[in-house]
Write a protein that holds these residues in place. Sequence first.
Motif, PDB file in Angstrom:
ATOM      1  N   GLU A 145       1.501  -3.297   5.331  1.00  0.00           N
ATOM      2  CA  GLU A 145       1.481  -2.494   4.107  1.00  0.00           C
ATOM      3  C   GLU A 145       0.065  -2.057   3.725  1.00  0.00           C
ATOM      4  O   GLU A 145      -0.141  -0.935   3.266  1.00  0.00           O
ATOM      5  N   GLU A 146      -0.920  -2.939   3.935  1.00  0.00           N
ATOM      6  CA  GLU A 146      -2.280  -2.609   3.526  1.00  0.00           C
ATOM      7  C   GLU A 146      -2.853  -1.451   4.353  1.00  0.00           C
ATOM      8  O   GLU A 146      -3.722  -0.707   3.873  1.00  0.00           O
TER       9      GLU A 146
ATOM     10  N   LYS B   2      -3.947   2.385   3.040  1.00  0.00           N
ATOM     11  CA  LYS B   2      -5.277   2.921   3.352  1.00  0.00           C
ATOM     12  C   LYS B   2      -5.223   4.331   3.928  1.00  0.00           C
ATOM     13  O   LYS B   2      -6.104   5.158   3.660  1.00  0.00           O
ATOM     14  N   TYR B   3      -4.193   4.634   4.715  1.00  0.00           N
ATOM     15  CA  TYR B   3      -4.175   5.890   5.465  1.00  0.00           C
ATOM     16  C   TYR B   3      -3.074   6.867   5.083  1.00  0.00           C
ATOM     17  O   TYR B   3      -3.024   7.978   5.626  1.00  0.00           O
ATOM     18  N   PHE B   4      -2.174   6.474   4.210  1.00  0.00           N
ATOM     19  CA  PHE B   4      -1.096   7.384   3.843  1.00  0.00           C
ATOM     20  C   PHE B   4      -0.973   7.458   2.322  1.00  0.00           C
ATOM     21  O   PHE B   4      -0.778   6.440   1.656  1.00  0.00           O
ATOM     22  N   PRO B   5      -1.083   8.656   1.740  1.00  0.00           N
ATOM     23  CA  PRO B   5      -1.406   9.906   2.440  1.00  0.00           C
ATOM     24  C   PRO B   5      -2.850   9.909   2.940  1.00  0.00           C
ATOM     25  O   PRO B   5      -3.662   9.095   2.491  1.00  0.00           O
ATOM     26  N   GLY B   6      -3.162  10.846   3.857  1.00  0.00           N
ATOM     27  CA  GLY B   6      -4.473  10.858   4.484  1.00  0.00           C
ATOM     28  C   GLY B   6      -5.615  10.914   3.495  1.00  0.00           C
ATOM     29  O   GLY B   6      -6.668  10.311   3.696  1.00  0.00           O
ATOM     30  N   PHE B   7      -5.407  11.613   2.403  1.00  0.00           N
ATOM     31  CA  PHE B   7      -6.439  11.775   1.382  1.00  0.00           C
ATOM     32  C   PHE B   7      -6.907  10.422   0.831  1.00  0.00           C
ATOM     33  O   PHE B   7      -8.052  10.273   0.409  1.00  0.00           O
TER      34      PHE B   7
END
Length: 358
Positions: free
Chosen positions: A149-150, A154-159
């Motif tokens: 989950e972490e 961190k990466y979704f969404p990319g922003f």
Amino acid sequence: MKKVIATILSIVVLGVALCGADYVLKDRTDHGVKQGIAMYEQPKNSVDVLMLGSSHVHYGINTAKLWEEYGISAFDFSSAEQPLWISYYYLKEFCKNQKPKVVVLDFFTPAAFQEDHKYTYTHLADSLNGFRFGLNKMKMMWVSFDGREEIWDKYFPGFAGYHDRYDALDAEDFEDLKYDYENFKGFTPYFDMTPTSVPRINEDTVLAPSDKSVEYLQKIVDFTTASGIELYLTVVPYHVNAELVTDKIQAEDLRYNWLAQYVQQLNDAGNSHVFFDYTVLHNWDIGIDFESGTDTYDSSHLNYYGATKFAHYLGAHLRYIYGADVIADHRGDPYYASWDTNAEELRTVVEANGFEWR
């Protein structure tokens, strides 16, 4: 009606603002993000040879040399520590706009990265941030994050991964916005010289990569077979087994031995489109000078001179195996002018760093 229109306009303005911020704030690293951005800008069906793999590829395969010497239109679609599941989705995404004749796949990461590797999730941003959002990217993230989950957070969404770069923005970020990425072919030369010892290979012992790597290697084999693409597996030269993970040698050579057996079994079963060049067993054919440091950036990567030597060898070998009917010489064709521009740009960079253009 006014409220509906106002709501729609607000959503559009917000969307445009987020897309603009996303585009500006994205950290355009040389280790996958720029390669991803440039991949989408290549002229349709222009890339004949696609390179996949880790930083060994964009440090070590000189696309300008492949072009200048052989007229091969190649592209390094690599990213830092790229595992085979990312290579698989990179390949599928690439083939939306291109019809490569040959895929060159470097096997370093699956040989080095097992379940306990210290960098398993470290370099995901380099693989993700240049890749456009869509079903392929969602599938790639799903298999890459292993349900953690972490990492999703961190990466979704990319922003979410780079929204806090406001303070880090500099003039180079805005210069990158104006660059024509059609001219970038993925190769990123490095110019340090670090002596290292000649790699020594244990040829007697075989050790399989992780089950996940084996699964996605087979997916790549199946995809290239179904698509009529030749698959050329290789090892970009480096000092094998130089890294340590969890206090033990990574034993990449044992997994290269496994790969040799795997490919032989495929060939014996009638699948002749897969080839493995176990380069580090015959480094003398390539001419890499490890001990003086002339050709090595560090123990794990080639520098510009080494990448040029390897490209000279690779281009000749690809032509020998597949012939000009499969990999054409496109020099002089205006449709491929961006490869000429790429070579000119690289020459400027090389000479600015005090190296000879070779």
